[in-house]
Scaffold this active site. Sequence first.
Site, short mmCIF file in Angstrom:
data_model
loop_
_atom_site.label_atom_id
_atom_site.label_comp_id
_atom_site.label_asym_id
_atom_site.label_seq_id
_atom_site.Cartn_x
_atom_site.Cartn_y
_atom_site.Cartn_z
N SER A 1 0.87 -1.37 -0.03
CA SER A 1 -0.07 0.18 0.26
C SER A 1 0.93 1.10 -0.10
O SER A 1 1.97 1.30 0.88
CB SER A 1 -0.88 0.07 1.19
OG SER A 1 -1.66 1.30 1.41
N VAL B 1 7.18 2.36 4.17
CA VAL B 1 8.23 1.76 3.29
C VAL B 1 7.87 1.77 1.98
O VAL B 1 8.41 1.90 0.90
CB VAL B 1 8.58 0.39 3.85
CG1 VAL B 1 9.31 -0.43 2.94
CG2 VAL B 1 9.27 0.26 5.21
N CYS B 2 6.56 1.65 1.56
CA CYS B 2 5.87 1.60 0.44
C CYS B 2 6.09 3.03 -0.26
O CYS B 2 6.58 3.04 -1.57
CB CYS B 2 4.51 1.12 0.35
SG CYS B 2 4.10 -0.55 0.99
N ALA B 3 5.87 3.97 0.36
CA ALA B 3 5.75 5.45 0.14
C ALA B 3 7.53 5.79 -0.44
O ALA B 3 7.51 6.10 -1.58
CB ALA B 3 5.55 6.33 1.12
N THR C 1 8.28 3.75 -3.80
CA THR C 1 7.80 4.28 -4.74
C THR C 1 8.57 5.53 -5.01
O THR C 1 8.96 5.88 -6.33
CB THR C 1 6.39 4.69 -4.55
OG1 THR C 1 5.70 3.62 -4.21
CG2 THR C 1 5.67 5.36 -5.77
#
Length: 166
Positions: free
Chosen positions: A54, A59-61, A64
């Site tokens: 998500s 971590v995902c941000a 990305t």
Amino acid sequence: MATVTFKGTPMTLVGTEVKVGDQAPDFTVLANDLSEVKLSDFAGQVRLISVVPSVDTGVCAAQTKRFNEEVAKLDNVQVLTISADLPFAQARWAAENDLGNAKIYSDHRDLSFGEAYGVVMKELRLLARSVFIIDSNDKVVYTEYVSEGTNHPDYDSALDAAKAAK
């Protein structure tokens, strides 16, 4: 099949594990305007597919943003970030984070990508953190199924593979 955990809990991955040398499976995901997008829409380009559970998590941000920044330095490489987030949430996040080079796509509707690449975490209905590099001839030249979903991928290895891909 790859083995992954999420916050220490083992996850069951659904789908087919993709390996280096495989022909990249096509898939259908949704753009933020709900239009359908396929891997084949980017034919002739090197594709770095960055998979996150998500974009609304730290971590995902970071993943990305990192791939978005790095792809600006590469020729003929397209970054596709894919998650099971709703397209509306992805559009909001992209606007708030000035995401210029990478595209974010949703696999929420039918998990077409997740099943084709073996990254659907059955227990959470989220995608397991992973990275795939597909060359311009649709061959898989790099895969990383991150063993713990809250860890970062190996950015340097993925970017080196993208740079080396033709």
